[in-house]
Design a protein around this motif. Structure first.
Motif, PDB file in Angstrom:
ATOM      1  N   LYS A 181       0.767  -1.001   0.076  1.00 12.83           N
ATOM      2  CA  LYS A 181      -0.014  -0.068  -0.216  1.00 12.83           C
ATOM      3  C   LYS A 181       0.857   1.478   0.138  1.00 12.83           C
ATOM      4  CE  LYS A 181      -3.967  -1.778   2.777  1.00 12.83           C
ATOM      5  NZ  LYS A 181      -3.204  -3.222   3.274  1.00 12.83           N
ATOM      6  N   TRP A 209      -0.627  -5.186  -1.682  1.00 16.05           N
ATOM      7  CA  TRP A 209      -1.639  -4.462  -2.167  1.00 16.05           C
ATOM      8  C   TRP A 209      -2.071  -4.866  -3.569  1.00 16.05           C
ATOM      9  CZ3 TRP A 209      -5.243  -1.841  -0.447  1.00 16.05           C
ATOM     10  CH2 TRP A 209      -5.717  -0.694  -1.141  1.00 16.05           C
ATOM     11  N   PHE A 210      -0.903  -5.584  -4.363  1.00 15.35           N
ATOM     12  CA  PHE A 210      -1.611  -5.758  -5.847  1.00 15.35           C
ATOM     13  C   PHE A 210      -0.705  -7.054  -6.087  1.00 15.35           C
ATOM     14  CE2 PHE A 210      -3.841  -3.169  -8.928  1.00 15.35           C
ATOM     15  CZ  PHE A 210      -3.704  -4.213 -10.090  1.00 15.35           C
ATOM     16  N   SER A 212      -0.718 -10.055  -8.797  1.00 17.60           N
ATOM     17  CA  SER A 212      -1.632 -10.341  -9.888  1.00 17.60           C
ATOM     18  C   SER A 212      -1.571 -12.039  -9.998  1.00 17.60           C
ATOM     19  CB  SER A 212      -0.896  -9.953 -11.082  1.00 17.60           C
ATOM     20  OG  SER A 212      -1.867  -9.889 -12.410  1.00 17.60           O
ATOM     21  N   ARG A 250      -9.393  -9.747  -1.278  1.00 20.64           N
ATOM     22  CA  ARG A 250     -10.390  -9.109  -2.331  1.00 20.64           C
ATOM     23  C   ARG A 250      -9.786  -9.002  -3.425  1.00 20.64           C
ATOM     24  NH1 ARG A 250     -11.439  -2.455  -2.326  1.00 20.64           N
ATOM     25  NH2 ARG A 250      -9.228  -1.838  -1.831  1.00 20.64           N
ATOM     26  N   LYS A 252      -9.076  -6.979  -7.124  1.00 19.17           N
ATOM     27  CA  LYS A 252      -9.380  -5.674  -7.615  1.00 19.17           C
ATOM     28  C   LYS A 252     -10.392  -5.486  -8.671  1.00 19.17           C
ATOM     29  CE  LYS A 252      -5.568  -3.941  -5.253  1.00 19.17           C
ATOM     30  NZ  LYS A 252      -5.764  -2.884  -4.228  1.00 19.17           N
ATOM     31  N   ASP A 253     -11.069  -4.135  -8.503  1.00 21.53           N
ATOM     32  CA  ASP A 253     -11.954  -4.058  -9.762  1.00 21.53           C
ATOM     33  C   ASP A 253     -11.240  -3.116 -10.640  1.00 21.53           C
ATOM     34  OD1 ASP A 253     -14.255  -3.528 -11.457  1.00 21.53           O
ATOM     35  OD2 ASP A 253     -15.320  -2.501  -9.846  1.00 21.53           O
ATOM     36  N   LYS A 254     -10.693  -3.797 -11.854  1.00 23.00           N
ATOM     37  CA  LYS A 254      -9.592  -3.005 -12.588  1.00 23.00           C
ATOM     38  C   LYS A 254     -10.438  -2.241 -13.801  1.00 23.00           C
ATOM     39  CE  LYS A 254      -7.478  -6.727 -12.922  1.00 23.00           C
ATOM     40  NZ  LYS A 254      -6.857  -8.084 -13.335  1.00 23.00           N
ATOM     41  N   SER A 262      -6.475  -9.946  -9.815  1.00 24.77           N
ATOM     42  CA  SER A 262      -5.442  -9.470  -8.968  1.00 24.77           C
ATOM     43  C   SER A 262      -5.916  -9.203  -7.796  1.00 24.77           C
ATOM     44  CB  SER A 262      -5.240  -8.034  -9.886  1.00 24.77           C
ATOM     45  OG  SER A 262      -4.514  -8.328 -11.032  1.00 24.77           O
ATOM     46  N   GLU A 264      -5.674  -8.362  -3.165  1.00 23.42           N
ATOM     47  CA  GLU A 264      -4.906  -7.914  -1.904  1.00 23.42           C
ATOM     48  C   GLU A 264      -4.655  -9.253  -1.062  1.00 23.42           C
ATOM     49  OE1 GLU A 264      -6.989  -4.623  -0.250  1.00 23.42           O
ATOM     50  OE2 GLU A 264      -7.524  -3.777  -2.299  1.00 23.42           O
TER      51      GLU A 264
END
Length: 552
Positions: A181, A209-210, A212, A250, A252-254, A262, A264
């Motif tokens: 983050k 945080w990310f 993939s 969760r 990610k809503d990309k 992707s 968290e």
């Protein structure tokens, strides 16, 4: 309805080949012609109606996270549409994920790059885990015991999806888990910790945080140790069959890349094993990023080619104001400009892939060229991808703005490639680091460019301007590491790429394409939008070279 009939609509573009691409095939014949038949077969498969439908449904029905089962047990699973698995199965079977490591031979990385390029034009999202697996194999070879156990499975051409102990599967997929983050690209600020467990393994606690492709079998994770940042291999399932303490919080809503998950992630004393030297994890990860960075360039070039194909096909069949779009001068200028940009991206991407083969054979100059040209090319080609996608979409007018055309999917995907593995600023600053720390990089670069010296006066003039710009970094900007140089980093990366693309096109492309590129991108006779090529540009041969087979 009987009130009207449908006419002047473009027929669907089906049963085409993504390998119907002269600059791609010419690059293969220069370096590694043995792979052309395989690339052609994969390109035909990528353009088939079946694979195009897989691409549509994988995007239309994105992955869904299941954190718990019906009884309340933690499962941390991601459910995918079957189309995703079909795409992955064929990508792995074709060796895009690891073939050069398992079957080393001259031109292996170039052939693999060509396959990645033609297959990504079908559906780019699943290219992410394919690319990360490709990058993970050489990193793992730094640890012989881990490599002995896992590399044969990572290099397997079997896609074996499911949550099971890795060593019991027929094939594995790898991911990377770096971003937090508070840091983003600044991974040295990461707070995730790794503590020795006393048996050679470590326990990792923290967040990412990310991450993939969280459904991968193995992950290379960056975490802090007493010696500094370390790189660790973390399986989703431990050897005894228990699930590792990786909690998917969760998805990610990309903007794009919707087919790929992707996540968290929280690590609650997850078990992992060290990779590389203690405290040198950033170096290990950076070496991996060099591999995936190449795939960003390949992906951007693939997106350009896919958008150009759709635009050309539409213009070849759509009529407006009494004539086909392809016959109208302004549209021809737009399409030719898009074609020139696409070919410049492709020829550079293939040249960068070839440096991997040559450097692997011990060519130090090729390794040095790759160091600077890959960072610069990643910056510029990926930046151009978004503008190219927007213009290609506009060629279809309102029809391009609706999801059924496939163009919005292409448009949403394009910005990812500028961001992934470091945004534009990160890549541009990496060019400065290459100039500062790799003294042979600039010599190797100009050796490559000067192979085209004297062939085009605009290229020669641009090369000299670039030399002056680079001299100015040292003389006027406080050195390549100074704040003045940093202010100019994007300009440096852009000009390095444009001059190199011009040199490659002059050497390898047709005169019409090379002339249009040099006149516009290097000669300064160009506007800010596509479709502003200089008066008198011979666009006919450019369009003929770029056309889809059925529209020629």
């Amino acid at each position: 309805m009987p009130t009207h009939e449908v006419f002047n609509q473009v027929p669907p573009l089906t049963s085409f080949s993504t390998a119907d691409d002269p600059p791609l095939l010419e690059a293969l014949r220069r370096d590694g012609g043995w792979g052309e038949a395989e690339v052609r077969a994969l390109g035909a498969r990528a353009g088939s109606p079946e694979v195009q439908e897989w691409a549509r449904t994988a995007e239309a029905y994105p992955p869904v996270l299941r954190t718990h089962d019906r009884y309340g047990h933690r499962v941390d699973e991601v459910d995918f549409h079957p189309s995703w698995h079909h795409l992955m199965t064929e990508a792995v079977a074709s060796g895009q994920h690891a073939a050069p490591w398992a079957e080393p031979r001259a031109g292996a990385h170039l052939v693999r790059a060509a396959k990645f390029y033609v297959w990504a034009q079908a559906e780019p999202g699943h290219g992410c885990p394919v690319s990360m697996t490709y990058a993970a194999v050489p990193a793992l070879r730094a640890e012989p015991e881990l490599a002995k156990a896992y590399v044969p499975l990572l290099a397997s051409r079997v896609y074996d999806y499911g949550l099971r102990p890795p060593l019991g599967k027929r094939g594995l997929i790898a991911g990377m888990s770096m971003t937090e983050k508070q840091g983003g690209s600044d991974v040295r600020t990461n707070t995730t910790t790794a503590v020795p467990a006393g048996d050679g393994s470590y326990v990792i606690t923290g967040h990412k945080w990310f991450t993939s492709a969280p459904m991968s079998d193995l992950f290379l994770v960056l975490a802090r140790t007493d010696a500094g940042p370390g790189c660790f291999l973390m399986p989703r399932v431990l050897p005894d069959g228990t699930r590792n303490a990786m909690r998917l919080m969760r998805l990610k809503d990309k903007l794009g890349n919707r087919s790929n998950a992707s996540a968290e992630i929280e690590y609650e004393q997850a078990v992992a094993w060290p990779v590389g030297e203690p405290g040198r994890g950033v170096r290990t990860i950076v070496e991996m990023v060099g591999m995936t960075r190449l795939d960003c360039v390949l992906g951007a070039a693939a997106g350009m080619r896919a958008g150009l194909r759709q635009a050309l096909h539409h213009a070849a069949h759509r009529r407006a104001f009494g004539a086909k779009l392809i016959d109208q001068p302004l549209m021809r200028s737009v399409l030719a400009d898009l074609a020139v940009e696409s070919e410049a991206a492709t020829v550079l991407a293939m040249r960068l892939a070839a440096t991997l083969d040559r450097a692997g054979e011990g060519d130090a100059a090729e390794a040095a060229l790759r160091r600077i040209a890959l960072a610069a090319g990643k910056y510029w080609v990926c930046k151009r991808g978004s503008a190219h996608a927007a213009e290609a979409l506009e060629c279809l007018g309102g029809n391009g703005y609706v999801e059924e055309s496939g163009m919005p999917r292409l448009y949403r995907e394009a910005p990812l490639l500028s961001i992934w593995e470091g945004s534009g600023n990160v890549a541009a600053l990496d060019v400065l680091r290459a100039l500062e720390r790799e003294p042979g990089a600039l010599d190797a670069y100009f050796t490559e460019v000067e192979a085209a010296a004297g062939a085009d006066v605009r290229l020669d003039a641009a090369t000299e301007r670039l030399r002056r710009l680079l001299r100015g970094l040292t003389e006027d900007a406080g050195g390549t590491g100074g704040t003045g140089a940093q202010f100019l980093a994007r300009r440096v990366a852009e000009q390095l790429t444009l001059v190199l693309q011009g040199a490659l096109l002059v050497r390898y492309s047709t005169p019409a394409v090379a002339d249009a590129f040099c006149a516009s991108r290097l000669g300064g006779d160009w506007g800010y939008a596509f479709g502003t090529l200089p008066p008198g540009t011979d666009v006919g041969p450019v369009l003929e070279r770029a056309a889809v087979e059925e529209d020629r």
